[in-house]
Design an enzyme around this catalytic site. Structure first.
Site, PDB file in Angstrom:
ATOM      1  N   CYS A 197      57.879 140.082  71.658  1.00 39.99           N
ATOM      2  CA  CYS A 197      58.758 139.897  72.812  1.00 39.99           C
ATOM      3  C   CYS A 197      60.207 140.019  72.358  1.00 39.99           C
ATOM      4  O   CYS A 197      60.571 139.492  71.323  1.00 39.99           O
ATOM      5  CB  CYS A 197      58.568 138.519  73.452  1.00 39.99           C
ATOM      6  SG  CYS A 197      57.334 138.532  74.734  1.00 39.99           S
ATOM      7  N   VAL A 198      61.008 140.700  73.154  1.00 41.06           N
ATOM      8  CA  VAL A 198      62.424 140.843  72.828  1.00 41.06           C
ATOM      9  C   VAL A 198      63.264 139.828  73.547  1.00 41.06           C
ATOM     10  O   VAL A 198      62.871 139.279  74.538  1.00 41.06           O
ATOM     11  CB  VAL A 198      62.947 142.265  73.146  1.00 41.06           C
ATOM     12  CG1 VAL A 198      62.465 143.232  72.085  1.00 41.06           C
ATOM     13  CG2 VAL A 198      62.518 142.711  74.514  1.00 41.06           C
TER      14      VAL A 198
END
Length: 110
Positions: free
Chosen positions: A109-110
């Site tokens: 996840c960014v």
């Protein structure tokens, strides 16, 4: 960053993820959800509780693709798809739902 629940301060990182997942409770989840602009429904709780069970079993927060497949397997294709999950968690079912569930940020996840 920290959350205040029942006079207790609960530490979170700069993105709002809990430092200690054992500090989680449903009241805190409601507070985090409110911060995220989410009004928790039974469908939201279903995903949050699923994530907590998944984490308890595998010690990892699933990425969206894994989450979608796992939910489809357990709850059926109506719920195990991106459209449904993004309707519940518009900022990303992996990241947003994990934050509300008191879990670490999912890998990837960014």
């Amino acid at each position: 960053m920290a959350y205040e629940v029942n006079g207790k301060t609960i530490e979170a990182d700069e993105e709002g993820f809990l430092v200690n997942i054992n500090d989680w409770n449903e009241e805190l989840a409601g507070l985090v959800a409110k911060d995220e602009g989410i009004d928790m429904s039974p469908e939201h709780w279903e995903v949050v509780n699923f994530l907590r069970e998944y984490y308890a079993e595998y010690q990892i927060a699933p990425a969206v693709r894994v989450l979608t497949k796992a939910i489809a397997k357990k709850m059926g294709p109506d719920k195990g798809n991106n459209k449904y999950l993004y309707e519940l968690f518009p900022y990303g079912p992996g990241k947003q739902a994990c934050k509300i569930a008191g879990l670490p940020k999912p890998t990837g996840c960014v």
